[in-house]
Scaffold this motif. Sequence first.
Motif, mmCIF file in Angstrom:
data_model
loop_
_atom_site.group_PDB
_atom_site.id
_atom_site.type_symbol
_atom_site.label_atom_id
_atom_site.label_comp_id
_atom_site.label_asym_id
_atom_site.label_seq_id
_atom_site.Cartn_x
_atom_site.Cartn_y
_atom_site.Cartn_z
ATOM 1 N N ASP A 126 4.220 -12.862 11.274
ATOM 2 C CA ASP A 126 2.956 -12.195 11.584
ATOM 3 C C ASP A 126 1.789 -12.880 10.887
ATOM 4 O O ASP A 126 0.677 -12.956 11.429
ATOM 5 C CB ASP A 126 3.021 -10.724 11.164
ATOM 6 N N GLN A 127 2.039 -13.366 9.686
ATOM 7 C CA GLN A 127 0.990 -14.106 8.975
ATOM 8 C C GLN A 127 0.653 -15.397 9.719
ATOM 9 O O GLN A 127 -0.520 -15.762 9.839
ATOM 10 C CB GLN A 127 1.446 -14.407 7.549
ATOM 11 N N ALA A 128 1.665 -16.088 10.242
ATOM 12 C CA ALA A 128 1.439 -17.340 10.959
ATOM 13 C C ALA A 128 0.625 -17.114 12.230
ATOM 14 O O ALA A 128 -0.145 -17.992 12.659
ATOM 15 C CB ALA A 128 2.776 -17.988 11.305
ATOM 16 N N ARG A 129 0.779 -15.938 12.831
ATOM 17 C CA ARG A 129 0.059 -15.628 14.066
ATOM 18 C C ARG A 129 -1.453 -15.608 13.836
ATOM 19 O O ARG A 129 -2.233 -15.988 14.724
ATOM 20 C CB ARG A 129 0.526 -14.269 14.596
ATOM 21 N N ILE A 130 -1.883 -15.187 12.658
ATOM 22 C CA ILE A 130 -3.316 -15.020 12.398
ATOM 23 C C ILE A 130 -4.088 -16.323 12.585
ATOM 24 O O ILE A 130 -5.037 -16.379 13.384
ATOM 25 C CB ILE A 130 -3.552 -14.420 10.995
ATOM 26 N N PRO A 131 -3.748 -17.414 11.880
ATOM 27 C CA PRO A 131 -4.534 -18.644 12.075
ATOM 28 C C PRO A 131 -4.349 -19.275 13.443
ATOM 29 O O PRO A 131 -5.289 -19.885 13.975
ATOM 30 C CB PRO A 131 -4.020 -19.565 10.960
ATOM 31 N N MET A 138 -7.289 -22.054 14.265
ATOM 32 C CA MET A 138 -6.673 -22.971 15.218
ATOM 33 C C MET A 138 -7.106 -22.718 16.652
ATOM 34 O O MET A 138 -6.895 -23.565 17.524
ATOM 35 C CB MET A 138 -5.162 -22.928 15.057
ATOM 36 N N GLY A 139 -7.720 -21.578 16.908
ATOM 37 C CA GLY A 139 -8.480 -21.382 18.134
ATOM 38 C C GLY A 139 -7.698 -21.274 19.426
ATOM 39 O O GLY A 139 -8.246 -21.595 20.490
ATOM 40 N N ASN A 140 -6.447 -20.820 19.391
ATOM 41 C CA ASN A 140 -5.715 -20.600 20.636
ATOM 42 C C ASN A 140 -6.075 -19.235 21.223
ATOM 43 O O ASN A 140 -6.283 -18.273 20.493
ATOM 44 C CB ASN A 140 -4.215 -20.669 20.375
ATOM 45 N N ARG A 141 -6.105 -19.165 22.561
ATOM 46 C CA ARG A 141 -6.475 -17.908 23.221
ATOM 47 C C ARG A 141 -5.392 -16.852 23.062
ATOM 48 O O ARG A 141 -5.683 -15.670 22.888
ATOM 49 C CB ARG A 141 -6.737 -18.150 24.705
ATOM 50 N N ASP A 142 -4.131 -17.285 23.160
ATOM 51 C CA ASP A 142 -3.020 -16.341 23.115
ATOM 52 C C ASP A 142 -1.729 -17.095 22.818
ATOM 53 O O ASP A 142 -1.728 -18.320 22.638
ATOM 54 C CB ASP A 142 -2.903 -15.580 24.433
ATOM 55 N N GLY A 143 -0.622 -16.346 22.774
ATOM 56 C CA GLY A 143 0.658 -16.962 22.477
ATOM 57 C C GLY A 143 1.093 -17.963 23.516
ATOM 58 O O GLY A 143 1.761 -18.962 23.197
ATOM 59 N N ALA A 144 0.719 -17.728 24.776
ATOM 60 C CA ALA A 144 1.093 -18.663 25.836
ATOM 61 C C ALA A 144 0.454 -20.033 25.605
ATOM 62 O O ALA A 144 1.077 -21.072 25.876
ATOM 63 C CB ALA A 144 0.682 -18.099 27.197
ATOM 64 N N VAL A 174 9.135 -19.265 23.453
ATOM 65 C CA VAL A 174 8.688 -20.450 22.710
ATOM 66 C C VAL A 174 7.757 -20.040 21.573
ATOM 67 O O VAL A 174 7.892 -20.503 20.433
ATOM 68 C CB VAL A 174 7.974 -21.441 23.654
ATOM 69 N N TYR A 175 6.835 -19.158 21.882
ATOM 70 C CA TYR A 175 5.868 -18.686 20.887
ATOM 71 C C TYR A 175 6.573 -17.973 19.742
ATOM 72 O O TYR A 175 6.322 -18.272 18.554
ATOM 73 C CB TYR A 175 4.880 -17.751 21.577
ATOM 74 N N LYS A 176 7.467 -17.058 20.052
ATOM 75 C CA LYS A 176 8.175 -16.323 19.011
ATOM 76 C C LYS A 176 9.050 -17.250 18.176
ATOM 77 O O LYS A 176 9.185 -17.064 16.955
ATOM 78 C CB LYS A 176 9.016 -15.216 19.635
ATOM 79 N N THR A 177 9.645 -18.251 18.815
ATOM 80 C CA THR A 177 10.467 -19.218 18.073
ATOM 81 C C THR A 177 9.605 -20.025 17.107
ATOM 82 O O THR A 177 10.001 -20.279 15.967
ATOM 83 C CB THR A 177 11.201 -20.155 19.042
ATOM 84 N N ALA A 178 8.406 -20.405 17.557
ATOM 85 C CA ALA A 178 7.501 -21.146 16.681
ATOM 86 C C ALA A 178 7.082 -20.310 15.481
ATOM 87 O O ALA A 178 7.056 -20.809 14.337
ATOM 88 C CB ALA A 178 6.268 -21.592 17.470
#
Length: 394
Positions: A126-131, A138-144, A174-178
Amino acid sequence: MTSVQAGQDGSRAMSRVQVRQQAQALGALGRTLFFDPSLSGSGKLACSSCHDPAHAFGPVNDHAVQLGGGDMHQPGMRAVPSLKYLQVVPPFTEHFYDSEDEADESIDNGPTGGLTWDGRVDRGADQARIPLLSDFEMGNRDGAEVARRVLAAGHGKAVAAIAGPKAAGDPDLVYKTALKALEVFQQDYRTFYPYSSKYDAVLAGKAELSPQEARGLDLFNAADKGNCASCHISQRGNDGTPPQFTDYGQIALAVPRNPDIPANKDPSYHDLGLCGPLRTDFLKREDYCGLFRTPTLRNVALRKTFFHNGAMHSLRDAVRFYVERETHPERWYPRKADGSIDKYDDLPEAAKANINTDPPFDRKAGDEPALTPAEIDDVVVFLGTLTDGYEPAK
C-alpha cells in the motif's frame, strides 16, 4: 515412517521450497522495479531517485520536497522519509498500549503507527502504491498504467514466473504483483534493517563508545536533559530485540513553517498530518491536527533535511530546536507585523492545543535550554553512532 507419511512430509517440504523460491523471485523483481525510472510518467523518476541506498534510502539532497510528475516539475508536499527500519512499525491504531496488559487504559499512548508520516497505510504494498499514483511523484493515472509500464520495460517474464503464464493479459494482476514485489524487496533485512551501526556493535560487546559518544547517550536518555529516549527508545526490547529509536507515536512538535515548500505560499494551507490533507479519514478530528509519526533516528546523521517539512538542514539544528523551541522561540519562528513572535506558525490556532509540552518543551521563554551548546554537540556525536555499516576493529 510410512511411505505415505514420507510423501506428505515431502510435499510440505516442497511447498516450503516453492514459497521460498517465490519470495526470492518477488524480492528480485522488486529490486529491479525499485531502480527502474521507466515506471514513472516522466520516464526519469525511480523509487531510488528519492530513496537512495547510500543515504539510508532517503533523499540525496537537502531539498525540503522533491520534484516529480510527468514533467518532473511538480513539487511534493512533505520531506521524503527513509525506508529503513520500517519492518516492525505497528499498524496504525488510535489507542496504543505500551504494556502487556492491554486493559490498562492509564497508559494509552494514543495514535501510533502506520508507515507514512501520517500513518495512513500499514503494508509495504500500500505504501508503494502512493508514489506510483501520485501526481507529484511517478504520475501514473491508475494501476493499469503502472502495469503497462511494467510490461513495456521488459518485466513480463519475471511477473509470469511469479503470477503465472497468463499474468501479462491481466493488468490488475501485473499491478498487484509489482506492488507485492516492491513490498518483499523492502523486507530484505540485509538491505533495510541490518542493525550494523556502531551502537549495535556496542550492545553486542564488540565496540565501546568514545567518551563524547557516551556523554551524548547519557544526555539523550536523561529525562531532565534531552529526554530524547522518551520517544526515540534507546534500550533493547524486553525480548532482547535491538532498539528501534522510535516509539512510532504520532506527535505534534510545532516545527516552523517551511517557505521552501511551494504549497506553503498559500497562507490558508496547512499540512496537519493525521487530520489531513493527504490523510482523509480524520479530517474533522481537531485533536489529531498537527500530529506526525515519530521516525526512527537510525541513520539520521545521513540526512540533509529533518522533520516532516524539511525545515531543518542540519542534525545539530534539529536537536537545538528541541531544546530552544520554548526558551528561545525568536530563533525559530518569524515575527508578525506588530513585532511579536509568530510562535507555532505552521499550525492554525485550534491545532496549537495538541502541541507536545513534555520535557524539554516544558520550559518558558528566557529559561536556560535543557542542553548547553557543548551538550548538543555530544548528542549529535552520539547520533552518529546509529549509522549502519560500522566495522569493529579486528
